[in-house]
Design a protein around this motif. Structure first.
Motif, PDB file in Angstrom:
ATOM      1  N   ILE A   1       0.839  -1.202   0.000  1.00 54.30           N
ATOM      2  CA  ILE A   1       0.000   0.000   0.000  1.00 54.30           C
ATOM      3  C   ILE A   1       0.872   1.249   0.000  1.00 54.30           C
ATOM      4  N   LEU A   2       1.952   1.232   0.769  1.00 52.67           N
ATOM      5  CA  LEU A   2       2.868   2.374   0.777  1.00 52.67           C
ATOM      6  C   LEU A   2       3.525   2.568  -0.590  1.00 52.67           C
ATOM      7  N   ARG A   3       3.859   1.453  -1.253  1.00 50.12           N
ATOM      8  CA  ARG A   3       4.440   1.554  -2.597  1.00 50.12           C
ATOM      9  C   ARG A   3       3.449   2.165  -3.581  1.00 50.12           C
ATOM     10  N   ILE A   4       2.191   1.767  -3.490  1.00 56.03           N
ATOM     11  CA  ILE A   4       1.173   2.316  -4.383  1.00 56.03           C
ATOM     12  C   ILE A   4       1.011   3.810  -4.138  1.00 56.03           C
ATOM     13  N   ILE A   5       0.941   4.207  -2.870  1.00 51.37           N
ATOM     14  CA  ILE A   5       0.803   5.627  -2.542  1.00 51.37           C
ATOM     15  C   ILE A   5       2.012   6.408  -3.040  1.00 51.37           C
ATOM     16  N   LEU A   6       3.200   5.853  -2.855  1.00 54.17           N
ATOM     17  CA  LEU A   6       4.417   6.517  -3.336  1.00 54.17           C
ATOM     18  C   LEU A   6       4.415   6.637  -4.850  1.00 54.17           C
ATOM     19  N   LEU A   7       4.032   5.584  -5.547  1.00 54.17           N
ATOM     20  CA  LEU A   7       3.995   5.612  -7.009  1.00 54.17           C
ATOM     21  C   LEU A   7       2.969   6.626  -7.507  1.00 54.17           C
TER      22      LEU A   7
ATOM     23  N   PHE B   1      -4.893  21.840 -13.077  1.00 57.78           N
ATOM     24  CA  PHE B   1      -5.494  20.890 -14.013  1.00 57.78           C
ATOM     25  C   PHE B   1      -4.694  19.584 -14.055  1.00 57.78           C
ATOM     26  N   ALA B   2      -3.364  19.687 -14.128  1.00 62.41           N
ATOM     27  CA  ALA B   2      -2.516  18.493 -14.198  1.00 62.41           C
ATOM     28  C   ALA B   2      -2.605  17.685 -12.909  1.00 62.41           C
ATOM     29  N   PHE B   3      -2.660  18.364 -11.774  1.00 63.61           N
ATOM     30  CA  PHE B   3      -2.786  17.661 -10.500  1.00 63.61           C
ATOM     31  C   PHE B   3      -4.116  16.909 -10.427  1.00 63.61           C
ATOM     32  N   PHE B   4      -5.206  17.589 -10.773  1.00 60.05           N
ATOM     33  CA  PHE B   4      -6.525  16.956 -10.764  1.00 60.05           C
ATOM     34  C   PHE B   4      -6.569  15.779 -11.743  1.00 60.05           C
ATOM     35  N   LEU B   5      -6.062  15.966 -12.935  1.00 61.92           N
ATOM     36  CA  LEU B   5      -6.072  14.910 -13.951  1.00 61.92           C
ATOM     37  C   LEU B   5      -5.243  13.701 -13.515  1.00 61.92           C
ATOM     38  N   SER B   6      -4.093  13.951 -12.915  1.00 62.16           N
ATOM     39  CA  SER B   6      -3.256  12.831 -12.492  1.00 62.16           C
ATOM     40  C   SER B   6      -3.935  12.016 -11.391  1.00 62.16           C
ATOM     41  N   TRP B   7      -4.650  12.651 -10.475  1.00 61.64           N
ATOM     42  CA  TRP B   7      -5.345  11.893  -9.426  1.00 61.64           C
ATOM     43  C   TRP B   7      -6.562  11.166  -9.967  1.00 61.64           C
ATOM     44  N   MET B   8      -7.206  11.719 -10.980  1.00 58.56           N
ATOM     45  CA  MET B   8      -8.312  10.994 -11.613  1.00 58.56           C
ATOM     46  C   MET B   8      -7.785   9.740 -12.332  1.00 58.56           C
ATOM     47  N   ILE B   9      -6.632   9.867 -12.986  1.00 61.80           N
ATOM     48  CA  ILE B   9      -6.004   8.715 -13.637  1.00 61.80           C
ATOM     49  C   ILE B   9      -5.578   7.690 -12.593  1.00 61.80           C
ATOM     50  N   ASN B  10      -4.979   8.152 -11.498  1.00 59.34           N
ATOM     51  CA  ASN B  10      -4.565   7.242 -10.416  1.00 59.34           C
ATOM     52  C   ASN B  10      -5.745   6.447  -9.875  1.00 59.34           C
ATOM     53  N   LEU B  11      -6.837   7.124  -9.571  1.00 57.01           N
ATOM     54  CA  LEU B  11      -8.004   6.440  -9.029  1.00 57.01           C
ATOM     55  C   LEU B  11      -8.603   5.468 -10.046  1.00 57.01           C
ATOM     56  N   GLY B  12      -8.652   5.893 -11.299  1.00 57.20           N
ATOM     57  CA  GLY B  12      -9.159   5.012 -12.342  1.00 57.20           C
ATOM     58  C   GLY B  12      -8.311   3.763 -12.485  1.00 57.20           C
ATOM     59  N   LEU B  13      -7.005   3.920 -12.459  1.00 55.22           N
ATOM     60  CA  LEU B  13      -6.119   2.766 -12.563  1.00 55.22           C
ATOM     61  C   LEU B  13      -6.239   1.858 -11.347  1.00 55.22           C
ATOM     62  N   TYR B  14      -6.359   2.442 -10.176  1.00 54.86           N
ATOM     63  CA  TYR B  14      -6.448   1.637  -8.967  1.00 54.86           C
ATOM     64  C   TYR B  14      -7.706   0.772  -8.974  1.00 54.86           C
ATOM     65  N   PHE B  15      -8.818   1.359  -9.371  1.00 51.75           N
ATOM     66  CA  PHE B  15     -10.079   0.625  -9.296  1.00 51.75           C
ATOM     67  C   PHE B  15     -10.433  -0.171 -10.554  1.00 51.75           C
ATOM     68  N   PHE B  16      -9.882   0.196 -11.709  1.00 53.71           N
ATOM     69  CA  PHE B  16     -10.321  -0.436 -12.948  1.00 53.71           C
ATOM     70  C   PHE B  16      -9.217  -1.068 -13.782  1.00 53.71           C
ATOM     71  N   ALA B  17      -7.978  -1.081 -13.313  1.00 59.56           N
ATOM     72  CA  ALA B  17      -6.885  -1.642 -14.110  1.00 59.56           C
ATOM     73  C   ALA B  17      -7.091  -3.119 -14.391  1.00 59.56           C
ATOM     74  N   ASP B  18      -7.593  -3.877 -13.408  1.00 53.48           N
ATOM     75  CA  ASP B  18      -7.796  -5.306 -13.630  1.00 53.48           C
ATOM     76  C   ASP B  18      -8.834  -5.550 -14.719  1.00 53.48           C
ATOM     77  N   LYS B  19      -9.917  -4.783 -14.711  1.00 57.76           N
ATOM     78  CA  LYS B  19     -10.942  -4.929 -15.741  1.00 57.76           C
ATOM     79  C   LYS B  19     -10.401  -4.533 -17.108  1.00 57.76           C
ATOM     80  N   LEU B  20      -9.566  -3.512 -17.146  1.00 56.09           N
ATOM     81  CA  LEU B  20      -8.965  -3.071 -18.398  1.00 56.09           C
ATOM     82  C   LEU B  20      -8.039  -4.140 -18.978  1.00 56.09           C
ATOM     83  N   VAL B  21      -7.203  -4.720 -18.137  1.00 54.05           N
ATOM     84  CA  VAL B  21      -6.282  -5.762 -18.595  1.00 54.05           C
ATOM     85  C   VAL B  21      -7.048  -6.983 -19.106  1.00 54.05           C
ATOM     86  N   ILE B  22      -8.092  -7.371 -18.389  1.00 53.71           N
ATOM     87  CA  ILE B  22      -8.891  -8.528 -18.807  1.00 53.71           C
ATOM     88  C   ILE B  22      -9.572  -8.250 -20.139  1.00 53.71           C
ATOM     89  N   SER B  23     -10.132  -7.069 -20.307  1.00 56.39           N
ATOM     90  CA  SER B  23     -10.815  -6.771 -21.569  1.00 56.39           C
ATOM     91  C   SER B  23      -9.828  -6.652 -22.724  1.00 56.39           C
TER      92      SER B  23
END
Length: 129
Positions: free
Chosen positions: A4-10, A33-55
């Protein structure tokens, strides 16, 4: 805990780099804008990366009645390791490959290719899984 610490650091590093790039490109307005966009990407990857890889891999749920041996192997391994049963998916690829995705045991999925299912014996499949 360390993962979890590695994910937060990354994610923090990614956001920092994007924020600095935003400042360099467009000043303070772009920084926000860049800060907001990067956190939206981070959250999207955290919650949906597995579904993206499977699809992207074309994973479909493995038919339990047609592949009873695979289910039996995974069920046996899960009971030995005291883990919940993951979702089991298969891709049409003929190369021998298997990978696991998910944020933890509760959201885990195992994806096998058609090639590995056709080419390995029971003992080899247990070793791989």
């Amino acid at each position: 805990m360390i993962s979890i610490l590695r994910i937060i650091l990354l994610f923090g590093l990614f956001s920092f780099i994007n924020t600095v790039l935003g400042v360099l490109i467009g000043g303070e307005e772009w920084m926000y804008f860049a800060f907001f966009l990067s956190w939206m990407i981070n959250l999207g990857l955290y919650f949906f990366a597995d579904k993206l890889v499977i699809s992207l891999s074309g994973g479909k749920t493995l038919n339990q009645t047609a592949s009873q041996e695979i289910y039996a192997i995974i069920k046996e391994l899960c009971s030995k390791m005291v883990l919940p049963m993951p979702k089991i998916l298969v891709t049409p690829e003929m190369q021998a490959n298997v990978f696991a995705v998910g944020r933890g045991p509760a959201t885990a999925s195992i994806v096998l290719t058609r090639g590995i299912i056709n080419s390995l014996s029971r003992q080899e499949m247990m070793a791989v899984l």
